[in-house]
Scaffold this motif. Structure first.
Motif, PDB file in Angstrom:
ATOM      1  N   THR A 261       0.819  -1.220   0.000  1.00  0.00           N
ATOM      2  CA  THR A 261       0.000   0.000   0.000  1.00  0.00           C
ATOM      3  C   THR A 261       0.850   1.265   0.000  1.00  0.00           C
ATOM      4  N   ARG A 262       2.093   1.178   0.456  1.00  0.00           N
ATOM      5  CA  ARG A 262       2.952   2.364   0.516  1.00  0.00           C
ATOM      6  C   ARG A 262       3.536   2.740  -0.833  1.00  0.00           C
ATOM      7  N   ASN A 263       3.670   1.769  -1.733  1.00  0.00           N
ATOM      8  CA  ASN A 263       4.374   2.061  -2.990  1.00  0.00           C
ATOM      9  C   ASN A 263       3.555   1.793  -4.251  1.00  0.00           C
ATOM     10  N   VAL A 264       2.371   1.235  -4.118  1.00  0.00           N
ATOM     11  CA  VAL A 264       1.639   0.774  -5.299  1.00  0.00           C
ATOM     12  C   VAL A 264       1.319   1.905  -6.275  1.00  0.00           C
ATOM     13  N   LEU A 265       0.955   3.080  -5.781  1.00  0.00           N
ATOM     14  CA  LEU A 265       0.594   4.174  -6.686  1.00  0.00           C
ATOM     15  C   LEU A 265       1.826   4.707  -7.424  1.00  0.00           C
ATOM     16  N   GLU A 266       2.944   4.808  -6.720  1.00  0.00           N
ATOM     17  CA  GLU A 266       4.177   5.241  -7.387  1.00  0.00           C
ATOM     18  C   GLU A 266       4.571   4.239  -8.467  1.00  0.00           C
ATOM     19  N   ARG A 267       4.464   2.971  -8.150  1.00  0.00           N
ATOM     20  CA  ARG A 267       4.878   1.959  -9.118  1.00  0.00           C
ATOM     21  C   ARG A 267       3.915   1.872 -10.294  1.00  0.00           C
ATOM     22  N   PHE A 268       2.660   2.184 -10.040  1.00  0.00           N
ATOM     23  CA  PHE A 268       1.678   2.240 -11.125  1.00  0.00           C
ATOM     24  C   PHE A 268       2.078   3.312 -12.134  1.00  0.00           C
ATOM     25  N   GLN A 269       2.505   4.467 -11.639  1.00  0.00           N
ATOM     26  CA  GLN A 269       2.950   5.540 -12.529  1.00  0.00           C
ATOM     27  C   GLN A 269       4.268   5.169 -13.225  1.00  0.00           C
ATOM     28  N   ALA A 271       5.283   2.209 -13.964  1.00  0.00           N
ATOM     29  CA  ALA A 271       4.964   1.212 -14.991  1.00  0.00           C
ATOM     30  C   ALA A 271       4.423   1.870 -16.254  1.00  0.00           C
ATOM     31  N   HIS A 272       3.612   2.904 -16.074  1.00  0.00           N
ATOM     32  CA  HIS A 272       3.037   3.625 -17.218  1.00  0.00           C
ATOM     33  C   HIS A 272       4.120   4.394 -17.978  1.00  0.00           C
ATOM     34  N   LEU A 273       4.988   5.080 -17.243  1.00  0.00           N
ATOM     35  CA  LEU A 273       6.016   5.913 -17.867  1.00  0.00           C
ATOM     36  C   LEU A 273       7.049   5.085 -18.627  1.00  0.00           C
ATOM     37  N   HIS A 274       7.368   3.904 -18.099  1.00  0.00           N
ATOM     38  CA  HIS A 274       8.450   3.107 -18.675  1.00  0.00           C
ATOM     39  C   HIS A 274       7.953   1.860 -19.405  1.00  0.00           C
ATOM     40  N   GLN A 275       6.648   1.808 -19.633  1.00  0.00           N
ATOM     41  CA  GLN A 275       6.045   0.730 -20.419  1.00  0.00           C
ATOM     42  C   GLN A 275       6.410  -0.639 -19.859  1.00  0.00           C
ATOM     43  N   LEU A 276       5.958  -0.867 -18.626  1.00  0.00           N
ATOM     44  CA  LEU A 276       6.202  -2.127 -17.935  1.00  0.00           C
ATOM     45  C   LEU A 276       4.866  -2.835 -17.714  1.00  0.00           C
ATOM     46  N   PRO A 277       4.439  -3.640 -18.660  1.00  0.00           N
ATOM     47  CA  PRO A 277       3.091  -4.215 -18.589  1.00  0.00           C
ATOM     48  C   PRO A 277       2.874  -5.128 -17.386  1.00  0.00           C
ATOM     49  N   LYS A 278       3.861  -5.910 -17.028  1.00  0.00           N
ATOM     50  CA  LYS A 278       3.692  -6.829 -15.899  1.00  0.00           C
ATOM     51  C   LYS A 278       3.526  -6.064 -14.594  1.00  0.00           C
ATOM     52  N   SER A 282       0.081  -5.896 -12.318  1.00  0.00           N
ATOM     53  CA  SER A 282       0.196  -6.323 -10.921  1.00  0.00           C
ATOM     54  C   SER A 282      -0.328  -5.251  -9.986  1.00  0.00           C
ATOM     55  N   CYS A 283      -0.038  -3.980 -10.294  1.00  0.00           N
ATOM     56  CA  CYS A 283      -0.549  -2.873  -9.477  1.00  0.00           C
ATOM     57  C   CYS A 283      -2.070  -2.791  -9.558  1.00  0.00           C
ATOM     58  N   ILE A 284      -2.608  -2.923 -10.767  1.00  0.00           N
ATOM     59  CA  ILE A 284      -4.061  -2.872 -10.941  1.00  0.00           C
ATOM     60  C   ILE A 284      -4.724  -4.014 -10.177  1.00  0.00           C
ATOM     61  N   ARG A 285      -4.150  -5.186 -10.285  1.00  0.00           N
ATOM     62  CA  ARG A 285      -4.712  -6.342  -9.582  1.00  0.00           C
ATOM     63  C   ARG A 285      -4.680  -6.124  -8.072  1.00  0.00           C
ATOM     64  N   TYR A 286      -3.591  -5.575  -7.567  1.00  0.00           N
ATOM     65  CA  TYR A 286      -3.447  -5.316  -6.135  1.00  0.00           C
ATOM     66  C   TYR A 286      -4.482  -4.298  -5.674  1.00  0.00           C
ATOM     67  N   LEU A 287      -4.663  -3.232  -6.463  1.00  0.00           N
ATOM     68  CA  LEU A 287      -5.594  -2.171  -6.080  1.00  0.00           C
ATOM     69  C   LEU A 287      -7.056  -2.580  -6.226  1.00  0.00           C
ATOM     70  N   VAL A 288      -7.361  -3.254  -7.333  1.00  0.00           N
ATOM     71  CA  VAL A 288      -8.769  -3.511  -7.674  1.00  0.00           C
ATOM     72  C   VAL A 288      -9.213  -4.896  -7.196  1.00  0.00           C
ATOM     73  N   ASN A 289      -8.559  -5.926  -7.660  1.00  0.00           N
ATOM     74  CA  ASN A 289      -9.007  -7.282  -7.332  1.00  0.00           C
ATOM     75  C   ASN A 289      -8.891  -7.599  -5.844  1.00  0.00           C
ATOM     76  N   PHE A 290      -7.853  -7.057  -5.217  1.00  0.00           N
ATOM     77  CA  PHE A 290      -7.667  -7.304  -3.790  1.00  0.00           C
ATOM     78  C   PHE A 290      -8.237  -6.176  -2.924  1.00  0.00           C
ATOM     79  N   GLY A 291      -8.850  -5.173  -3.545  1.00  0.00           N
ATOM     80  CA  GLY A 291      -9.561  -4.128  -2.809  1.00  0.00           C
ATOM     81  C   GLY A 291      -8.686  -3.182  -2.012  1.00  0.00           C
ATOM     82  N   LYS A 292      -7.389  -3.102  -2.306  1.00  0.00           N
ATOM     83  CA  LYS A 292      -6.506  -2.254  -1.519  1.00  0.00           C
ATOM     84  C   LYS A 292      -6.714  -0.768  -1.796  1.00  0.00           C
ATOM     85  N   ILE A 293      -7.423  -0.473  -2.861  1.00  0.00           N
ATOM     86  CA  ILE A 293      -7.692   0.927  -3.177  1.00  0.00           C
ATOM     87  C   ILE A 293      -8.469   1.616  -2.058  1.00  0.00           C
TER      88      ILE A 293
END
Length: 326
Positions: A261-269, A271-278, A282-293
């Motif tokens: 929860t401390r780093n997921v939003l930074e890593r989401f950005q 991943a977007h900036l550096h085109q890292l699909p995996k 993984s960030c989307i799954r952590y936030l949405v599927n696991f409800g951490k948002i």
């Protein structure tokens, strides 16, 4: 009854005092070469002997290709009668079924299972023909270690440096040839009549001294796990900027492994900036599927004010898809 196997660097002997009919025994693990091994013996209508490496990541990644001889030596029969397997040559051994010897002779009393490893090979990481771990593989491994140690000393001791890297708060001496070999961007700088070639300097103002040192340590093969973990984001940016795909992939895989929860939003950005699909998925799954948002709503609201619109839209599409699936 002992299941201990006595070994030398290439020989394994398992002494069995008795083996009752319709029985099965497995030895303790023993080390030959890179692997832990097991012997197993059973008696039914026939006597069978199995030899196999321990199931492990090492066996999966570097399965042994073995040449060996197996003997059964009877200690109860007169003059130590010996039964010898025809021999195994360059056989890939991965499972307990890859090396099984069935014999019609049913030994009684004490006997020894004797395995002599004539050679053990693996396929080199770079591919090609299998190489012996006792000859070319060990020589190559030693040579690589010596070479990397020498390169590391060239950097840490500043031996015959011919270019200076200016970072935000200091400077570091380096070597054009090594930088050019590892990065096509550096190669272009030194090949063409650019400012870096003329002045023998490179300005990397977007990295701290420590991050740049970690970057150079990676380039020179002087890998330091602790500094890699500390500077992963900076190393990822440098890998992208200077076109070093192996470093980028190493950072990518590492950043996926400890999302919280401390780093997921930074890593989401990131991943977007550096085109890292995996990393992004993984960030989307952590936030949405696991409800951490819902656990980081304040941080998420701040993220909404500053993040790229395209990134926000992508995240909301995933949230809506998850709601529809409920």
């Amino acid at each position: 009854m002992s299941d201990r196997v006595e070994t030398t660097p290439r020989l394994a002997q398992w002494r069995i005092d008795s083996l009752s009919p319709f029985s099965y025994r497995k030895s303790d693990p023993f080390k030959i070469g890179l692997w832990n091994w097991y012997l197993a013996v059973g008696k039914n209508k026939q006597l069978f002997v199995k030899l196999y490496p321990e199931g492990s990541s090492l066996t999966r990644e570097k399965p042994p290709i073995a040449s060996l001889t197996i003997k059964i030596v009877s200690l109860s029969a007169p003059n130590r009668s010996i039964l010898i397997h025809p021999g195994i040559s360059d056989k890939l051994l991965k499972s307990s079924d890859d090396c099984v010897w069935s014999v019609d002779t049913l030994f009684t009393g004490r006997f020894i299972i004797d395995v002599e490893f004539l050679d053990l090979k693996i396929v080199p990481p770079s591919g090609g023909e299998p190489a012996s771990i006792w000859t070319s593989y060990q020589v190559a491994k030693h040579t690589e270690a010596v070479a990397l140690n020498s390169l590391g000393r060239m950097l840490t001791e500043g031996i015959h440096t011919d270019i200076t890297i200016n970072v935000a708060d200091s400077s570091i001496g380096a070597h054009r040839a090594i930088l050019a070999t590892r990065s096509p961007v550096f190669h272009s700088m030194f090949y063409h009549d650019l400012r870096e070639k003329e002045l023998s300097t490179i300005n990397i103002s977007d990295m701290s001294f420590d991050a740049c040192r970690a970057f150079l340590n990676y380039i020179y093969g002087n890998f330091q796990a602790e500094e890699f973990m500390i500077h992963r984001i900076a190393l990822l940016k440098a890998a992208d900027k200077y076109d070093i795909p192996d470093l980028k992939e190493a950072c990518h895989e590492s950043l996926v492994e400890d999302i919280d929860t401390r780093n997921v939003l930074e890593r989401f950005q990131v991943a977007h900036l550096h085109q890292l699909p995996k990393l992004k998925s993984s960030c989307i799954r952590y936030l949405v599927n696991f409800g951490k948002i819902y656990e980081i709503l304040k941080d998420f609201n701040d993220f909404m004010q500053s993040a790229d619109r395209e990134l926000i839209a992508e995240l909301f599409q995933e949230v809506l898809a998850a709601w529809k699936g409920l």
